[in-house]
Design a protein around this motif. Structure first.
Motif, PDB file in Angstrom:
ATOM      1  N   LEU A  76       0.833  -1.197   0.000  1.00  0.00           N
ATOM      2  CA  LEU A  76       0.000   0.000   0.000  1.00  0.00           C
ATOM      3  C   LEU A  76       0.868   1.248   0.000  1.00  0.00           C
ATOM      4  O   LEU A  76       0.596   2.206  -0.739  1.00  0.00           O
ATOM      5  N   ARG A  77       1.916   1.270   0.807  1.00  0.00           N
ATOM      6  CA  ARG A  77       2.811   2.426   0.834  1.00  0.00           C
ATOM      7  C   ARG A  77       3.442   2.652  -0.533  1.00  0.00           C
ATOM      8  O   ARG A  77       3.595   3.790  -0.991  1.00  0.00           O
TER       9      ARG A  77
ATOM     10  N   LEU B 283       0.915   4.161  -3.033  1.00  0.00           N
ATOM     11  CA  LEU B 283       0.657   5.568  -2.772  1.00  0.00           C
ATOM     12  C   LEU B 283       1.903   6.425  -2.924  1.00  0.00           C
ATOM     13  O   LEU B 283       1.871   7.640  -2.704  1.00  0.00           O
TER      14      LEU B 283
ATOM     15  N   LEU C 142       4.494   6.595  -1.089  1.00  0.00           N
ATOM     16  CA  LEU C 142       4.943   7.196   0.159  1.00  0.00           C
ATOM     17  C   LEU C 142       6.447   6.967   0.317  1.00  0.00           C
ATOM     18  O   LEU C 142       6.949   5.878   0.056  1.00  0.00           O
TER      19      LEU C 142
ATOM     20  N   GLY D 242       0.819   5.218  10.232  1.00  0.00           N
ATOM     21  CA  GLY D 242       0.233   3.923   9.948  1.00  0.00           C
ATOM     22  C   GLY D 242       0.267   3.054  11.185  1.00  0.00           C
ATOM     23  O   GLY D 242       0.861   3.430  12.211  1.00  0.00           O
TER      24      GLY D 242
ATOM     25  N   ARG E  63      -2.982  11.634   0.275  1.00  0.00           N
ATOM     26  CA  ARG E  63      -2.150  10.435   0.436  1.00  0.00           C
ATOM     27  C   ARG E  63      -2.324   9.846   1.830  1.00  0.00           C
ATOM     28  O   ARG E  63      -2.448   8.633   1.996  1.00  0.00           O
TER      29      ARG E  63
ATOM     30  N   TYR F  31      -3.910   6.224   2.743  1.00  0.00           N
ATOM     31  CA  TYR F  31      -3.172   5.240   3.542  1.00  0.00           C
ATOM     32  C   TYR F  31      -4.007   4.801   4.739  1.00  0.00           C
ATOM     33  O   TYR F  31      -4.081   3.611   5.061  1.00  0.00           O
ATOM     34  N   GLU F  32      -4.665   5.751   5.387  1.00  0.00           N
ATOM     35  CA  GLU F  32      -5.514   5.434   6.531  1.00  0.00           C
ATOM     36  C   GLU F  32      -6.621   4.452   6.140  1.00  0.00           C
ATOM     37  O   GLU F  32      -6.838   3.435   6.805  1.00  0.00           O
TER      38      GLU F  32
ATOM     39  N   CYS G 281      -5.119   1.018   5.181  1.00  0.00           N
ATOM     40  CA  CYS G 281      -4.683   0.270   6.366  1.00  0.00           C
ATOM     41  C   CYS G 281      -5.877  -0.362   7.072  1.00  0.00           C
ATOM     42  O   CYS G 281      -5.819  -1.518   7.507  1.00  0.00           O
TER      43      CYS G 281
END
Length: 490
Positions: free
Chosen positions: A21-22, A25, A27, A122, A408, A412-413, A416
């Motif tokens: 996921l990171r 995105l 990140l 996260g 972003r 991510y929130e 997660c």
């Protein structure tokens, strides 16, 4: 993200899904060598400055007994507070990390912070806005060391109303790094507690915080005591979601930060230049969807009660109430920033609907880009000096930079939470649950349900998905890899 915390070792597939996921995105995983080297040089320079005499134009407030109050283990300490009585009112001194001394305009670090915009939280890691040597070192208001800070002096009358506010560059020395639980325990124990013996001014925290809460209710504001979701190991080696209840001290402490943001907006408005945090009123359809969620969680919401009035009587220690408070965050959509360099008329466009006042972000510059610029505006205006050109030059882009960084962080929130919800339910395919349909997006055969237990959201399909009604659903799929939970109507 601050509301999802992993209290156990993540299973390999969950850790892999979070890492994926990171990556999706984009990140960052660290800082490039140029930024890291600049941060090290800056840290050395600031440490040398702090070791010498207090610079000209900087107030020496080291005799004032500031303390910080944060979650356990926090090292990026933006704020320290001191409260005192004055006549029949109160004075709040609120020290904010002076990030303007840490970031040179036009530098590699400046460019990096504009690209990141915000610290991203996260369940298993944190992606900081600034390198740790700054945000957890010379820039952090750690105890028993001298630190540069921007100190707000806010006079409050007997009712808690802001009577006057100013901010200036200072040097401070915090006396203690306290946690919410420590402060709550000390206040609950009373005047004889070791905490209040060591820091007697903290006895004013529930007084001033309580007055500010009353003023918030009077002007129609809403504070969401959103509980932190903790991911724990269950007895069978799987994962479960639990809510950590919010302590009263967290609300009181938040009110001091809100008061500072409101004071900053007042300074900006008087000076005719600033950047406000804005939020439009909640949409009727979102309030209706929240009512359906309340029904599904067994919460009585009378028709003549506003959502603000309902939130006042809920208790985050109750799992259903905690889930509702988390769901209520969806009302606060459409937030943004309004930059101005000349007077603007007050309106819904300039106000923050949840706070029910004009408000500016100025209390978290170690973790949020826009605060550094808002603080520089206020310092200049309070000193009767021109706002620095580099601040004015940045203002047209700040809103877009913050929107990109916040998008972003929100992605991510949500991602997660999707991963964790799938991990909580995997292996239970075929099991049936009580739920309520909270959204359909206009579709007759699909929608979104919220389970009564555990408090999980997921997609649902069926011949006819009845919006707002109690339903029985069967878990069809729970995929950590795909971040998907799917149900079918029974």
């Amino acid at each position: 993200m601050r509301h999802l915390r992993l209290d156990t070792v993540a299973p390999d597939d969950v850790a892999a899904a979070l890492a994926r996921l990171r990556s999706e995105l984009d990140l960052p995983t660290g800082f490039n060598p140029d930024v890291s080297a600049e941060a090290e040089r800056t840290a050395a320079r600031v440490a040398a400055e702090l070791a010498g005499p207090v610079p000209d134009g900087v107030a020496d407030l080291r005799a004032m007994a500031f303390v910080t109050i944060d979650p356990p283990g926090s090292m990026d300490l933006d704020q320290a507070l001191h409260l005192s009585r004055e006549d029949d009112g109160y004075v709040l001194h609120y020290a904010i990390a002076d990030v303007g001394r840490l970031v040179e305009p036009g530098s590699a670090l400046d460019a990096e912070t504009r690209a990141r915009a915000t610290t991203v939280y996260g369940p298993d890691n944190r992606i900081p806005l600034h390198p740790a040597v700054l945000s957890e070192g010379v820039g952090s208001l750690l105890p028993d060391v001298d630190r540069f800070a921007l100190v707000w002096q806010i006079a409050l009358d007997a009712s808690g109303k802001i009577a006057d506010a100013t901010v200036r560059r200072s040097v401070v020395r915090s006396r203690a790094r306290l946690t919410y639980a420590e402060v709550q325990e000390g206040i609950d124990a009373g005047d004889a507690s070791p905490l209040l013996t060591a820091h007697p001014m903290l006895a004013l925290l529930p007084v001033v915080g309580g007055l500010r809460e009353e003023r918030e209710r009077a002007r129609g504001g809403v504070s969401l005591d959103v509980p932190e979701q903790e991911i724990e190991a269950d007895d069978d080696g799987g994962l479960r979601l639990a809510f950590r209840s919010v302590l009263p001290v967290e609300g009181w402490n938040a009110q001091l930060s809100l008061a500072t943001g409101i004071a900053a907006a007042q300074v900006m408005r008087r000076g005719g230049v600033g950047i406000l945090r804005t939020l439009p009123p909640a949409e009727d359809r979102d309030v209706a969807r929240l009512r359906r969620a309340a029904h599904g969680l067994g919460i009585d919401w009378p028709r003549d009660t506003t959502y603000g009035e309902l939130l006042e009587v809920l208790d985050s220690r109750v799992a259903a109430h905690a889930a509702f408070m988390t769901e209520a965050m969806s009302l606060f959509r459409g937030s943004g920033y309004l930059a101005f360099v000349e007077a603007v008329e007050p309106s819904d466009r300039t106000r923050h609907a949840a706070i029910a006042a004009e408000y500016a972000h100025v209390t978290a510059p170690l973790r949020r880009l826009v605060d550094r610029f808002g603080l520089e505006i206020c310092v200049a205006l309070c000193a009767g000096e021109p706002v620095p050109a580099w601040v004015l030059d940045a203002m047209p882009e700040l809103g877009a930079q913050m929107a990109s960084g916040s998008q972003r962080a929100s992605g991510y929130e949500r991602g997660c939470l999707d991963i964790v919800e799938a991990a909580v339910l995997r292996g239970r395919e075929g099991e049936e649950f009580d739920a309520v349909v909270v959204d359909t997006n206009g579709s007759a055969s699909s929608g979104v349900v919220m389970l009564a237990q555990p408090a999980v959201r997921g997609r649902v399909t069926g011949a006819e998905v009845p919006l707002g009604e109690d339903v029985r659903v069967r878990l069809v799929r729970a995929s950590v890899e795909d971040r998907t939970v799917e149900f079918a109507l029974v």
